[in-house]
Design a protein around this motif. Structure first.
Motif, PDB file in Angstrom:
ATOM      1  N   LEU A  54       0.838  -1.202   0.000  1.00  0.00           N
ATOM      2  CA  LEU A  54       0.000   0.000   0.000  1.00  0.00           C
ATOM      3  C   LEU A  54       0.871   1.249   0.000  1.00  0.00           C
ATOM      4  O   LEU A  54       0.645   2.176  -0.792  1.00  0.00           O
ATOM      5  N   GLU A  55       1.880   1.284   0.861  1.00  0.00           N
ATOM      6  CA  GLU A  55       2.797   2.429   0.889  1.00  0.00           C
ATOM      7  C   GLU A  55       3.469   2.625  -0.459  1.00  0.00           C
ATOM      8  O   GLU A  55       3.553   3.751  -0.967  1.00  0.00           O
ATOM      9  N   SER A  56       3.950   1.547  -1.045  1.00  0.00           N
ATOM     10  CA  SER A  56       4.646   1.627  -2.327  1.00  0.00           C
ATOM     11  C   SER A  56       3.721   2.065  -3.453  1.00  0.00           C
ATOM     12  O   SER A  56       4.073   2.909  -4.278  1.00  0.00           O
ATOM     13  N   ILE A  57       2.533   1.496  -3.491  1.00  0.00           N
ATOM     14  CA  ILE A  57       1.573   1.854  -4.543  1.00  0.00           C
ATOM     15  C   ILE A  57       1.206   3.328  -4.448  1.00  0.00           C
ATOM     16  O   ILE A  57       1.130   4.022  -5.463  1.00  0.00           O
ATOM     17  N   LEU A  58       1.002   3.836  -3.239  1.00  0.00           N
ATOM     18  CA  LEU A  58       0.609   5.236  -3.083  1.00  0.00           C
ATOM     19  C   LEU A  58       1.723   6.213  -3.453  1.00  0.00           C
ATOM     20  O   LEU A  58       1.469   7.407  -3.594  1.00  0.00           O
ATOM     21  N   GLU A  59       2.931   5.721  -3.647  1.00  0.00           N
ATOM     22  CA  GLU A  59       4.012   6.582  -4.135  1.00  0.00           C
ATOM     23  C   GLU A  59       3.863   6.858  -5.632  1.00  0.00           C
ATOM     24  O   GLU A  59       4.399   7.845  -6.140  1.00  0.00           O
ATOM     25  N   VAL A  60       3.141   5.979  -6.352  1.00  0.00           N
ATOM     26  CA  VAL A  60       3.037   6.121  -7.805  1.00  0.00           C
ATOM     27  C   VAL A  60       1.588   6.183  -8.300  1.00  0.00           C
ATOM     28  O   VAL A  60       1.345   6.321  -9.505  1.00  0.00           O
ATOM     29  N   PHE A  61       0.627   6.112  -7.428  1.00  0.00           N
ATOM     30  CA  PHE A  61      -0.795   5.917  -7.757  1.00  0.00           C
ATOM     31  C   PHE A  61      -1.602   6.986  -7.042  1.00  0.00           C
ATOM     32  O   PHE A  61      -1.463   7.171  -5.834  1.00  0.00           O
ATOM     33  N   THR A  62      -2.450   7.688  -7.761  1.00  0.00           N
ATOM     34  CA  THR A  62      -3.311   8.711  -7.171  1.00  0.00           C
ATOM     35  C   THR A  62      -4.697   8.128  -6.925  1.00  0.00           C
ATOM     36  O   THR A  62      -5.252   7.463  -7.797  1.00  0.00           O
ATOM     37  N   PRO A  81      -9.949  -5.722  13.415  1.00  0.00           N
ATOM     38  CA  PRO A  81      -8.838  -5.633  12.464  1.00  0.00           C
ATOM     39  C   PRO A  81      -7.899  -4.463  12.789  1.00  0.00           C
ATOM     40  O   PRO A  81      -8.118  -3.342  12.365  1.00  0.00           O
ATOM     41  N   GLU A  82      -6.848  -4.752  13.521  1.00  0.00           N
ATOM     42  CA  GLU A  82      -5.869  -3.721  13.877  1.00  0.00           C
ATOM     43  C   GLU A  82      -5.158  -3.174  12.648  1.00  0.00           C
ATOM     44  O   GLU A  82      -4.680  -2.038  12.662  1.00  0.00           O
ATOM     45  N   ILE A  83      -5.117  -3.952  11.575  1.00  0.00           N
ATOM     46  CA  ILE A  83      -4.445  -3.507  10.350  1.00  0.00           C
ATOM     47  C   ILE A  83      -5.120  -2.269   9.772  1.00  0.00           C
ATOM     48  O   ILE A  83      -4.490  -1.477   9.084  1.00  0.00           O
ATOM     49  N   TRP A  84      -6.404  -2.069  10.071  1.00  0.00           N
ATOM     50  CA  TRP A  84      -7.093  -0.876   9.566  1.00  0.00           C
ATOM     51  C   TRP A  84      -6.457   0.401  10.112  1.00  0.00           C
ATOM     52  O   TRP A  84      -6.398   1.406   9.415  1.00  0.00           O
ATOM     53  N   ASP A  85      -5.968   0.365  11.351  1.00  0.00           N
ATOM     54  CA  ASP A  85      -5.259   1.522  11.908  1.00  0.00           C
ATOM     55  C   ASP A  85      -3.957   1.774  11.148  1.00  0.00           C
ATOM     56  O   ASP A  85      -3.571   2.920  10.914  1.00  0.00           O
ATOM     57  N   THR A  86      -3.305   0.697  10.749  1.00  0.00           N
ATOM     58  CA  THR A  86      -2.080   0.819   9.940  1.00  0.00           C
ATOM     59  C   THR A  86      -2.414   1.454   8.597  1.00  0.00           C
ATOM     60  O   THR A  86      -1.714   2.361   8.129  1.00  0.00           O
ATOM     61  N   TYR A  87      -3.489   0.998   7.961  1.00  0.00           N
ATOM     62  CA  TYR A  87      -3.909   1.580   6.687  1.00  0.00           C
ATOM     63  C   TYR A  87      -4.208   3.067   6.847  1.00  0.00           C
ATOM     64  O   TYR A  87      -3.812   3.872   6.004  1.00  0.00           O
ATOM     65  N   LYS A  88      -4.922   3.414   7.913  1.00  0.00           N
ATOM     66  CA  LYS A  88      -5.281   4.815   8.141  1.00  0.00           C
ATOM     67  C   LYS A  88      -4.020   5.675   8.255  1.00  0.00           C
ATOM     68  O   LYS A  88      -3.937   6.756   7.660  1.00  0.00           O
ATOM     69  N   ARG A  89      -3.023   5.187   8.984  1.00  0.00           N
ATOM     70  CA  ARG A  89      -1.768   5.933   9.132  1.00  0.00           C
ATOM     71  C   ARG A  89      -1.074   6.091   7.784  1.00  0.00           C
ATOM     72  O   ARG A  89      -0.633   7.181   7.415  1.00  0.00           O
ATOM     73  N   ILE A  90      -0.992   5.006   7.019  1.00  0.00           N
ATOM     74  CA  ILE A  90      -0.354   5.046   5.704  1.00  0.00           C
ATOM     75  C   ILE A  90      -1.074   6.039   4.798  1.00  0.00           C
ATOM     76  O   ILE A  90      -0.441   6.851   4.107  1.00  0.00           O
ATOM     77  N   LEU A  91      -2.392   5.989   4.802  1.00  0.00           N
ATOM     78  CA  LEU A  91      -3.178   6.893   3.960  1.00  0.00           C
ATOM     79  C   LEU A  91      -2.979   8.344   4.370  1.00  0.00           C
ATOM     80  O   LEU A  91      -2.804   9.214   3.516  1.00  0.00           O
ATOM     81  N   GLU A  92      -2.984   8.600   5.674  1.00  0.00           N
ATOM     82  CA  GLU A  92      -2.780   9.967   6.155  1.00  0.00           C
ATOM     83  C   GLU A  92      -1.403  10.490   5.778  1.00  0.00           C
ATOM     84  O   GLU A  92      -1.244  11.664   5.432  1.00  0.00           O
TER      85      GLU A  92
END
Length: 142
Positions: free
Chosen positions: A54-62, A84-95
């Motif tokens: 997700l982090e890598s994709i968001l570097e090249v993907f809008t 799902p604790e991973i959702w907090d990880t996603y939220k941080r990555i997205l922010e």
């Protein structure tokens, strides 16, 4: 190798991301996701976990700014007490991504599966977290 392309993005995945147009969607599926039976276009990323991808994709993907929620998660099945604790990880990555629209919708399991059959591509991973599946809708680069 190329400059500025994250190492976790395989040539096949970069090709898929480049082929996608505005409004096309991609699923990042956890290790339990039925990617092979749902995909029209399957990309295997064995050994990788979704947060890294997700982090890598968001570097090249809008992400799409013309829809209410360009991100979809599979909601927890009623009666399942799992959080799902991973959702907090996603939220941080997205922010931290700097994306303008990081609104998230939750789809029930079967709606998520049906939608995944219509996406441009499904990426299978080795993610072990439950309810880690995520759909991203591609936006436009201005």
């Amino acid at each position: 190798m190329l400059k500025k392309i994250p190492q976790s993005l395989s040539p096949e995945l970069v090709k898929v991301l480049m082929e996608m147009g505005h409004g096309d969607e991609i699923v990042l599926g956890d290790g339990n996701f039925p990617g092979s039976s749902h995909a029209n276009n399957l990309v295997r990323c064995d050994g990788l976990m979704i947060p890294e991808l997700l982090e890598s994709i968001l570097e090249v993907f809008t992400l799409d700014t013309y829809v209410g929620c360009p991100i979809s998660l599979m909601e927890v099945v009623k009666g399942d007490s799992y959080t799902p604790e991973i959702w907090d990880t996603y939220k941080r990555i997205l922010e931290e991504s700097g994306e303008e629209n990081i609104n998230i919708e939750h789809l029930d399991r079967f709606a998520f599966y049906e939608r995944s059959k219509q996406v441009y591509a499904i990426v299978t991973t080795s993610e072990k977290s439950l309810y880690a599946n995520i759909i991203l809708k591609k936006g436009v680069i201005l």
